[in-house]
Motif scaffolding. Structure first.
Motif, PDB file in Angstrom:
ATOM      1  N   THR A  16      -4.209   4.482  -7.108  1.00  0.00           N
ATOM      2  CA  THR A  16      -5.056   5.578  -6.612  1.00  0.00           C
ATOM      3  C   THR A  16      -6.230   5.854  -7.552  1.00  0.00           C
ATOM      4  N   ALA A  73      -9.099  10.989  -3.150  1.00  0.00           N
ATOM      5  CA  ALA A  73      -8.105  10.007  -3.558  1.00  0.00           C
ATOM      6  C   ALA A  73      -7.960   8.923  -2.508  1.00  0.00           C
ATOM      7  N   VAL A  74      -8.026   7.672  -2.939  1.00  0.00           N
ATOM      8  CA  VAL A  74      -7.791   6.543  -2.033  1.00  0.00           C
ATOM      9  C   VAL A  74      -6.949   5.503  -2.766  1.00  0.00           C
ATOM     10  N   LYS A  75      -6.318   4.625  -1.986  1.00  0.00           N
ATOM     11  CA  LYS A  75      -5.572   3.532  -2.593  1.00  0.00           C
ATOM     12  C   LYS A  75      -6.518   2.349  -2.744  1.00  0.00           C
ATOM     13  N   THR A 116      -6.199  -1.070  -0.952  1.00  0.00           N
ATOM     14  CA  THR A 116      -6.319  -1.171   0.498  1.00  0.00           C
ATOM     15  C   THR A 116      -7.760  -0.928   0.904  1.00  0.00           C
ATOM     16  N   MET A 117      -8.671  -1.188  -0.024  1.00  0.00           N
ATOM     17  CA  MET A 117     -10.082  -0.943   0.230  1.00  0.00           C
ATOM     18  C   MET A 117     -10.842  -2.069  -0.461  1.00  0.00           C
ATOM     19  N   SER A 166       0.808  -1.225   0.000  1.00  0.00           N
ATOM     20  CA  SER A 166       0.000   0.000   0.000  1.00  0.00           C
ATOM     21  C   SER A 166       0.839   1.272   0.000  1.00  0.00           C
ATOM     22  N   GLY A 210       1.012   3.831  -4.509  1.00  0.00           N
ATOM     23  CA  GLY A 210      -0.012   4.775  -4.973  1.00  0.00           C
ATOM     24  C   GLY A 210      -0.425   4.602  -6.426  1.00  0.00           C
TER      25      GLY A 210
END
Ligand code: FAD
Ligand code: FES
Ligand code: FES
Lengths: 299, 188
Positions: free
Chosen positions: B57, B64-66, B69-70, B51, B54
């Motif tokens: 992203t 903005a999120v990775k 990791t979701m 993680s 990036g």
């Protein structure tokens, strides 16, 4: 493996009572290296607490004046919310949790429950002597963050309990404070050592001082009896770092003596210990001279 | 992954680049795998398993999120923007244009993620200093271009968006923000 995403706290508390439930908020700790790690969760049922309104709010308690931050509030929200301007040290810590993408997901509750020795938001919370609220079917209890954190990945959270809120006492709001962190690579790294200080100078004397150190012990720690030696220290208006250096240096040294950091790829234990001394000194001195400097600027 | 008991399927509805999809997924499916393997949007890259890089992203409700990791189920009901949705070849997003003009990429592997991170950065700081650009991009790693040109590219985009204001349609931010929290107040 099931997935629950309740919108009501009662529902979440009920689901949490099931032993198979694993709580998730942002997932930035849980889902790292997921391809390899997911096997360890086997048949777990997942429950997200991210969308529970009670856990998403930032507010001031009408009666106590405490700042109450819901467990699912993200680092980004802490860094940008108006009420959190009263806790700049926590905002500084929130702003260094991972990069911006992580800050958009990382919750304050997750940071505490994950209980990494290097957790950043935990450090000012320990300095503030903040209190967490834990809720289960059995009811609700509160305890200081200082005792909630027990060791690396260990907390006082009992099975079936949810962390619902973090309460920052009114007495530290708006007081001079600072969070400092040492790292090698900024946003993609974790802290080598960190320190937070909150203090108040009244009529030229220190009337309040609390310090905490992160990443140097199994949990972020504070030494209230050592902080007490700062009480009454004379800090004249316009005082500079050198004016308060003697007492502050001895406080910093005692924090360094109490630190038992690990050696790893990031740094040796000896280096970390030396840096505890430096960061504590800077955090306290910066906080104590803050008012004096702020006044100079005003004049 | 193989030895896990095949588990329940959960319906997930996501608006990806303006198009609504409802798909049944296993709860453990990562958002990045939903985008790449289920929806075929391979512009979002996977560059690490920690993680950190990036490359994955994307914007979820404008932020903005990775996506590595979701979970996909965590994005249920959300609006997702990937590199495929931010601009088109005929009508590049100002950040894409900046990367073109200022040579912000070499191999291009990190670029989709850097562009999405930059889009969120410019939403929050429409006129960022170089320091703010560097801070906003701390969560991405580029291993070949070097960051100088990336910073120039983002600065170019900021200027372009300021001057064009209104003329350029900013797909990344239009209507996606839930508008929660106050954006102003304290920065750093
Ligand atoms: C690239 C990267 C960089 C990072 N850098 C930093 C850094 O610099 N500093 C830092 O401090 N952290 C860092 N982290 C770690 C992480 O982002 C933070 O600890 C974050 O605050 C965790 O919050 P979360 O909501 O994502 O937690 P999750 O991953 O959802 O959960 C973490 C733990 O808390 C439990 N949990 C979560 N919420 C609750 C609740 N309300 N009640 C009971 N249990 C709960 C979960 O069961 C789990 O055990 C980084 C992570 C990544 C991926
Ligand atoms: S793939 Fe590297 S951060 Fe997501
Ligand atoms: S352009 Fe090659 S890694 Fe960034």
């Amino acid at each position: 493996m099931a997935w629950y995403q309740p919108n009501r706290l009662e529902e979440a508390v009920k689901q949490a009572a099931d032993a198979r439930t694993v709580v998730v908020c942002g997932g930035t700790d849980l889902f790292v290296n997921w391809a390899r790690r997911q096997g360890t969760y086997g048949e777990a049922d997942w429950m997200s607490v991210e969308r529970i309104p009670e856990l998403q709010t930032i507010s001031l308690d009408d009666t106590t004046g405490d700042l109450v931050i819901g467990a699912a509030v993200t680092a980004h929200q802490i860094a940008s919310h108006g009420l959190c301007a009263a806790v700049p040290a926590l905002q500084q810590a929130a702003r260094v949790v991972g990069g911006w993408q992580i800050q958009n997901r990382a919750s304050i509750g997750g940071n505490l429950v994950n209980a990494s020795p290097a957790a950043d938001m935990a450090v000012p919370l320990v300095a503030y002597d903040a209190v967490v609220a834990l809720q289960s079917l059995g009811g609700r209890r509160r305890m200081p963050v200082r005792t909630f954190l027990r060791g690396p990945r260990q907390t006082a959270l009992e099975p079936g309990e949810l962390l619902t809120e973090v309460r920052i006492p009114a007495r530290v709001l708006g007081r001079p404070q600072q969070f400092l962190r040492l790292d090698q690579r900024g946003g993609t790294d974790i802290s080598l050592v960190s320190a937070a200080a909150v203090a108040q100078v009244d009529e030229g004397r220190v009337s309040f001082a609390q310090v905490a150190v992160g990443a140097a012990n199994p949990v972020p720690f504070s030494l209230p009896e050592v902080d007490a030696s700062l009480q009454g220290l004379a800090v004249a208006d316009g005082a500079a770092l050198r004016d308060v250096d003697g007492v502050v240096a001895s406080v910093a040294r005692r924090y360094a003596e109490a630190a038992q950091p690990i050696s790893d790829v990031r740094a040796s234990a000896a280096y970390r210990t030396a840096m505890v001394d430096v960061l504590v000194r800077r955090a306290i001195a910066g906080t104590l001279t803050f008012r004096a400097i702020a006044q100079e600027v005003e004049e | 992954m193989g030895d896990l008991r095949s588990s329940v399927q959960v319906p997930v509805t996501v608006l990806v680049n303006g198009r609504s999809y409802t798909v049944d997924v296993e709860p453990r499916l990562l958002l990045v795998h939903l985008l790449r393997d289920v929806l075929g949007l391979t512009g979002t890259h996977i560059g690490c398993d920690t993680s950190q890089c990036g490359a994955c992203t994307v914007l979820v409700d404008g932020k903005a999120v990775k996506s590595c990791t979701m979970l996909a189920v965590q994005a249920d009901g959300c609006s997702v923007t990937t590199i495929e949705g931010i601009g088109s070849v005929e009508n590049l997003h100002p950040v894409q244009e900046g990367f073109w003009e200022k040579h912000g990429l070499q191999c291009g592997f990190c670029t989709p993620g850097v562009i999405m991170a930059a889009a969120d950065l410019l939403r929050q700081h429409p006129n960022p200093t170089d320091e703010e650009i560097r801070e906003g991009l701390e969560g991405v790693i580029c291993r070949c271009t070097g960051y100088q040109n990336i910073v120039r590219a983002v600065r170019y985009a900021a200027e372009r968006m300021q001057s064009a204001d209104g003329e350029v349609e900013v797909a990344a931010t239009a209507g996606l923000d839930r508008g929660e929290g106050s954006q102003g107040g304290a920065t750093s």
